[in-house]
Design an enzyme around this catalytic site. Sequence first.
Site, mmCIF file in Angstrom:
data_model
loop_
_atom_site.group_PDB
_atom_site.id
_atom_site.type_symbol
_atom_site.label_atom_id
_atom_site.label_comp_id
_atom_site.label_asym_id
_atom_site.label_seq_id
_atom_site.Cartn_x
_atom_site.Cartn_y
_atom_site.Cartn_z
ATOM 1 C CB SER A 264 -1.848 -6.059 4.662
ATOM 2 O OG SER A 264 -3.146 -5.573 4.362
ATOM 3 C CE LYS A 265 1.499 1.104 0.406
ATOM 4 N NZ LYS A 265 0.286 1.932 0.487
ATOM 5 N NE ARG A 266 -6.900 -5.199 -1.239
ATOM 6 C CZ ARG A 266 -7.291 -6.428 -1.302
ATOM 7 N NH1 ARG A 266 -6.424 -7.408 -1.374
ATOM 8 N NH2 ARG A 266 -8.562 -6.712 -1.333
#
Length: 495
Positions: A264-266
């Site tokens: 994920s981006k996070r």
Amino acid sequence: MATDSPVRVRFAPSPTGLLHIGGLRTALYNYCFARKHDGAFILRIEDTDRARYVDAAEEDIREALEWTGLDIDEGPDAGGPHAPYYQSERKEAYRTYAEQLVEDGHAYYAFDTEDELDAMRASLATEENPNPKYDAQTRTEMRNSLTLSDAKVDELLDAGAEYVIRLKVPQGEKIHFEDEVRGHVSFDASGLDDQVLLKSDGMPTYHLANVVDDHRMEISHVIRGEEWLSSTPKHILMYRAFGWDVPTLAHLPLILSPNGGKLSKRDADEMGIPVFVTDYKEAGYEPEALVNYLALLGWHPGDDRELFSLDELVDAFSLDRVGSSGTQFDADKLRWINEQHLREKDDASLLERVRDVAAAEGYTPSDDALQEIIDLTLDRVQMAHEIVTDNRYFFEDPETYEEAGVEKRWKDDSADLLLAYADRLEAADAFDTDTVERELRDLADAHDVGAGRIIHPARLAVSGRSYGPGVFGLMVGVGRDACIRRMRTAAERLG
Ligand code: GLU
């Protein structure tokens, strides 16, 4: 399945943000597959979701494809027999197709307002079914062209009432299909919503536009990310309702985080792994390396090769060696691949690359000096910019001198020896490695000291460090005037 028709594949991004590396991998696999089979690689912009539309996204997609060398055969810029390649410009056709499905009894008009939908969900929710769908069970209770009289439906349509068109998903059916990557896949249709095909603003949903365009653009193979696998049963129902062949399907495995789970981006941010293609460009990766790395992130060549040019990938690529389970992102591997591609560049392109990197840092060395610097440092770096940023002393006088090095190497006679050496270099006929080495050794002999007694202080004076490439080459890379100046400065500063 359309097996002997020409290969036509598409990359169909939605311009909702910057292009993710997973998106680039999808584009790459489509590209390799198209080139391998002398087929067409088509770019289709799926921009029907106006609420999520991002203006700069399309430019970002275009730049990413150009940077990595994935040439488009048909698309917004390239044109082609199926133009326009923007779904937003194909709007009218989707309505016609949706209405055809209504006419044939595979879809229906639904006039329910948001409030009515909420009320349905609230009243039909049970313990086993807390989130009732709009489906075979519930559609009979709703306001749609299946429950209303024809006259009432016509009246509503004439009056311009808001409506959507929904797919009439058959009840209790299993939908089977073969996936080139995952093998046999089956889904229970009862788990599906009566998918909205045409929205109240007249725009198609992804599902309708995607199926209609894949058919009309004669797409032979749909190669896309695994996140679309669960949409496929709906698409199959639509192909069936239209009476069209289903293209060959291939769903690519997820890119996983080094910690497991989807990248994920996070997660990526936390680990310093960029997720957008543009970030890789910014970080200074070679496009050839990123392409090579992404190819291996889900596909295996079947032997132990790890380094591929784009052409070699095309040659080696096949869908049957795409794995079905996710692959973990490995930043070290990417850097290693980058290093290999950097070393494989021919002299002229490497020089040009490093000249750009140097210019971006505000340095404009001559080509000769830069070539010398590259020769000296290439085997010590993984990234092109490190040639410059790890070795700034080639371009700037050192401000400080490595303390431990000074402690160990700077002796009482260092200043005098360096001043004498600087004078010799000033008087020398040439400034090449042979000359600077000979002058140093002659000086050492004249003072009856070992060469190291001058080499180490000279390195400290010129680079500020006690380590680095061979000192004579380093001096030539730095240049005569700068070396002399730096030796005199160090003699003064360090005494
Ligand atoms: N527009 C979809 C996306 O953004 C395309 C999915 C597909 O390839 O069918 O990924």
